[in-house]
Design a protein around this motif. Structure first.
Motif, PDB file in Angstrom:
ATOM      1  N   LEU A   1       0.827  -1.210   0.000  1.00  0.00           N
ATOM      2  CA  LEU A   1       0.000   0.000   0.000  1.00  0.00           C
ATOM      3  C   LEU A   1       0.860   1.258   0.000  1.00  0.00           C
ATOM      4  O   LEU A   1       0.484   2.276  -0.573  1.00  0.00           O
ATOM      5  N   ASP A   2       2.020   1.175   0.640  1.00  0.00           N
ATOM      6  CA  ASP A   2       2.894   2.346   0.733  1.00  0.00           C
ATOM      7  C   ASP A   2       3.870   2.442  -0.439  1.00  0.00           C
ATOM      8  O   ASP A   2       4.771   3.283  -0.440  1.00  0.00           O
ATOM      9  N   LYS A   3       3.680   1.557  -1.411  1.00  0.00           N
ATOM     10  CA  LYS A   3       4.509   1.547  -2.631  1.00  0.00           C
ATOM     11  C   LYS A   3       6.007   1.459  -2.301  1.00  0.00           C
ATOM     12  O   LYS A   3       6.832   2.182  -2.842  1.00  0.00           O
ATOM     13  N   GLU A   4       6.316   0.562  -1.394  1.00  0.00           N
ATOM     14  CA  GLU A   4       7.712   0.390  -0.990  1.00  0.00           C
ATOM     15  C   GLU A   4       8.296  -0.931  -1.495  1.00  0.00           C
ATOM     16  O   GLU A   4       9.294  -1.413  -0.984  1.00  0.00           O
ATOM     17  N   MET A   5       7.648  -1.517  -2.481  1.00  0.00           N
ATOM     18  CA  MET A   5       8.131  -2.804  -3.011  1.00  0.00           C
ATOM     19  C   MET A   5       8.804  -2.609  -4.356  1.00  0.00           C
ATOM     20  O   MET A   5       8.440  -1.695  -5.103  1.00  0.00           O
ATOM     21  N   ASP A   6       9.752  -3.525  -4.655  1.00  0.00           N
ATOM     22  CA  ASP A   6      10.308  -3.488  -6.011  1.00  0.00           C
ATOM     23  C   ASP A   6       9.392  -4.311  -6.930  1.00  0.00           C
ATOM     24  O   ASP A   6       8.433  -4.951  -6.471  1.00  0.00           O
ATOM     25  N   ASP A   7       9.688  -4.288  -8.218  1.00  0.00           N
ATOM     26  CA  ASP A   7       8.798  -4.907  -9.203  1.00  0.00           C
ATOM     27  C   ASP A   7       8.597  -6.401  -8.952  1.00  0.00           C
ATOM     28  O   ASP A   7       7.494  -6.930  -9.108  1.00  0.00           O
ATOM     29  N   LYS A   8       9.689  -7.073  -8.547  1.00  0.00           N
ATOM     30  CA  LYS A   8       9.608  -8.523  -8.322  1.00  0.00           C
ATOM     31  C   LYS A   8       8.669  -8.827  -7.142  1.00  0.00           C
ATOM     32  O   LYS A   8       7.829  -9.741  -7.221  1.00  0.00           O
ATOM     33  N   GLU A   9       8.812  -8.028  -6.087  1.00  0.00           N
ATOM     34  CA  GLU A   9       7.953  -8.235  -4.904  1.00  0.00           C
ATOM     35  C   GLU A   9       6.483  -7.951  -5.236  1.00  0.00           C
ATOM     36  O   GLU A   9       5.585  -8.663  -4.793  1.00  0.00           O
ATOM     37  N   VAL A  10       6.275  -6.902  -6.025  1.00  0.00           N
ATOM     38  CA  VAL A  10       4.905  -6.559  -6.420  1.00  0.00           C
ATOM     39  C   VAL A  10       4.289  -7.706  -7.223  1.00  0.00           C
ATOM     40  O   VAL A  10       3.128  -8.091  -7.007  1.00  0.00           O
ATOM     41  N   ALA A  11       5.073  -8.284  -8.117  1.00  0.00           N
ATOM     42  CA  ALA A  11       4.581  -9.381  -8.955  1.00  0.00           C
ATOM     43  C   ALA A  11       4.175 -10.577  -8.087  1.00  0.00           C
ATOM     44  O   ALA A  11       3.114 -11.182  -8.301  1.00  0.00           O
ATOM     45  N   GLU A  12       5.015 -10.908  -7.099  1.00  0.00           N
ATOM     46  CA  GLU A  12       4.690 -12.026  -6.203  1.00  0.00           C
ATOM     47  C   GLU A  12       3.442 -11.728  -5.374  1.00  0.00           C
ATOM     48  O   GLU A  12       2.581 -12.590  -5.170  1.00  0.00           O
ATOM     49  N   PHE A  13       3.383 -10.477  -4.923  1.00  0.00           N
ATOM     50  CA  PHE A  13       2.244 -10.053  -4.096  1.00  0.00           C
ATOM     51  C   PHE A  13       0.946 -10.146  -4.898  1.00  0.00           C
ATOM     52  O   PHE A  13      -0.063 -10.688  -4.451  1.00  0.00           O
ATOM     53  N   GLU A  14       0.999  -9.632  -6.116  1.00  0.00           N
ATOM     54  CA  GLU A  14      -0.201  -9.617  -6.962  1.00  0.00           C
ATOM     55  C   GLU A  14      -0.621 -11.031  -7.352  1.00  0.00           C
ATOM     56  O   GLU A  14      -1.809 -11.340  -7.455  1.00  0.00           O
ATOM     57  N   LEU A  15       0.381 -11.878  -7.565  1.00  0.00           N
ATOM     58  CA  LEU A  15       0.087 -13.266  -7.921  1.00  0.00           C
ATOM     59  C   LEU A  15      -0.717 -13.931  -6.803  1.00  0.00           C
ATOM     60  O   LEU A  15      -1.664 -14.683  -7.066  1.00  0.00           O
ATOM     61  N   HIS A  16      -0.339 -13.597  -5.556  1.00  0.00           N
ATOM     62  CA  HIS A  16      -1.062 -14.214  -4.434  1.00  0.00           C
ATOM     63  C   HIS A  16      -2.485 -13.658  -4.320  1.00  0.00           C
ATOM     64  O   HIS A  16      -3.446 -14.418  -4.212  1.00  0.00           O
ATOM     65  N   PHE A  17      -2.608 -12.332  -4.346  1.00  0.00           N
ATOM     66  CA  PHE A  17      -3.954 -11.824  -4.064  1.00  0.00           C
ATOM     67  C   PHE A  17      -4.943 -12.049  -5.209  1.00  0.00           C
ATOM     68  O   PHE A  17      -6.154 -12.032  -4.999  1.00  0.00           O
ATOM     69  N   THR A  18      -4.426 -12.288  -6.403  1.00  0.00           N
ATOM     70  CA  THR A  18      -5.371 -12.607  -7.483  1.00  0.00           C
ATOM     71  C   THR A  18      -5.927 -14.027  -7.336  1.00  0.00           C
ATOM     72  O   THR A  18      -6.996 -14.339  -7.857  1.00  0.00           O
ATOM     73  N   SER A  19      -5.174 -14.859  -6.595  1.00  0.00           N
ATOM     74  CA  SER A  19      -5.629 -16.243  -6.455  1.00  0.00           C
ATOM     75  C   SER A  19      -6.220 -16.546  -5.081  1.00  0.00           C
ATOM     76  O   SER A  19      -6.695 -17.646  -4.841  1.00  0.00           O
ATOM     77  N   CYS A  20      -6.159 -15.557  -4.162  1.00  0.00           N
ATOM     78  CA  CYS A  20      -6.643 -15.803  -2.797  1.00  0.00           C
ATOM     79  C   CYS A  20      -7.696 -14.746  -2.434  1.00  0.00           C
ATOM     80  O   CYS A  20      -7.368 -13.581  -2.206  1.00  0.00           O
ATOM     81  N   GLU A  21      -8.922 -15.185  -2.375  1.00  0.00           N
ATOM     82  CA  GLU A  21     -10.015 -14.240  -2.129  1.00  0.00           C
ATOM     83  C   GLU A  21      -9.904 -13.595  -0.740  1.00  0.00           C
ATOM     84  O   GLU A  21     -10.161 -12.405  -0.567  1.00  0.00           O
TER      85      GLU A  21
END
Lengths: 213, 75
Positions: free
Chosen positions: B14-34
């Motif tokens: 939320l604070d935009k403190e992640m690098d691109d790789k971390e964001v990709a992993e994060f997004e991968l999880h929340f798109t698959s976990c309701e």
């Protein structure tokens, strides 16, 4: 949000810091920060005056080791904490005053098209009062951290400097504060958009009570 | 990334403190976990509501008058 730091403390320009510039830049954010902390217009005004007098008196000793915004918010935070420590402090609400401010500011917006409808203003004002209650119910450190971060726009590292906490402490408290507030809102509020796309909320208990009747 | 790891870094996202790789992993999880997607939306909504309802007000004009009068007395 704030002026470019370089304009105020840019390298060799340190001695040229003008209090007037600082005051004009930070008057509104500091007043609003203090108001969010103490929730009383008169006290926010009084503490804001005190903060700027302290700023003026200590300006010559400001070394530029931190951003000037960090320094001023440190003074503001410590002034608020000193106020909370005073024996005369009692949590008080000044709904009427806050509502008056809300509307008086609306009337100062030049662009008529941006003026909120009275209905939207009322809804927002009621919501603000409700949310202020919830923020006030947070433990002191949580409240300070979430206000500095989510409302004043500071980064975690800047908050660590302002509050003299470690970065990890700020992160943990911010997370817990958000979690706590999220839980309070989920338990007490139903948020929705009305037919005019205005964000509204109902208190769950009130709504349930009303439906029961 | 599991739900516990997701929850531990939700603020960084939320604070935009992640690098691109971390964001990709994060997004991968929340798109698959309701459950985590709801958690993220709830956190985000909470911050947006704060900003929406607690907007800045103009400080009273008397602050400036009093501060500068006091400073004149100090000088």
């Amino acid at each position: 949000m704030l002026i470019c730091e370089k304009e105020l403390i840019g390298g060799d320009c340190m001695p040229d810091i003008q209090f007037n510039d600082i005051f004009n830049t930070y008057q509104k954010p500091i007043y609003n920060y203090v108001l969010r902390m103490v929730r009383n217009n008169d006290i926010a005004e009084e503490l804001s005056q005190e903060i700027f007098i302290k700023t003026y008196n200590n300006l010559s000793s400001f070394q530029g080791n931190s951003k000037i915004s960090t320094w001023i918010y440190q003074i503001a935070t410590n002034t608020c904490l000193d106020y909370f420590r005073t024996s005369g402090y009692k949590k008080s609400k000044s709904t009427d005053q806050l509502d008056q401010d809300f509307f008086s500011e609306e009337t100062q917006i030049d662009d008529v098209s941006k003026i909120l409808s009275l209905e939207e203003g009322l809804i927002k004002s009621e919501m603000a009062e409700c949310i202020r209650d919830y923020i006030e119910s947070l433990p002191g450190d949580y409240r300070t951290v979430i206000i500095l971060h989510d409302l004043e726009g500071f980064k975690n590292r800047e908050i660590a400097n302002i509050l003299d906490f470690s970065l990890d402490t700020v992160k943990i408290r911010l997370h817990r504060a958000r979690k706590k507030l999220q839980s309070i809102l989920a338990s007490n509020c139903d948020f929705y958009r009305d037919k005019n796309d205005v964000l509204c909320c109902d208190r769950k208990s009130c709504k349930d009570d009303c439906e029961d009747q | 990334m599991n739900c516990v790891e997701f929850n531990a870094i939700i603020d960084s996202f939320l604070d935009k403190e992640m690098d691109d790789k971390e964001v990709a992993e994060f997004e991968l999880h929340f798109t698959s976990c309701e459950k985590c997607r709801n958690e993220l939306e709830s956190f985000d909504k909470c911050s947006r509501i704060l900003r929406y309802v607690l907007r800045d007000v103009n400080p009273p004009l008397s602050i400036k008058d009093i501060v500068f009068r006091k400073i004149d007395n100090i000088r």
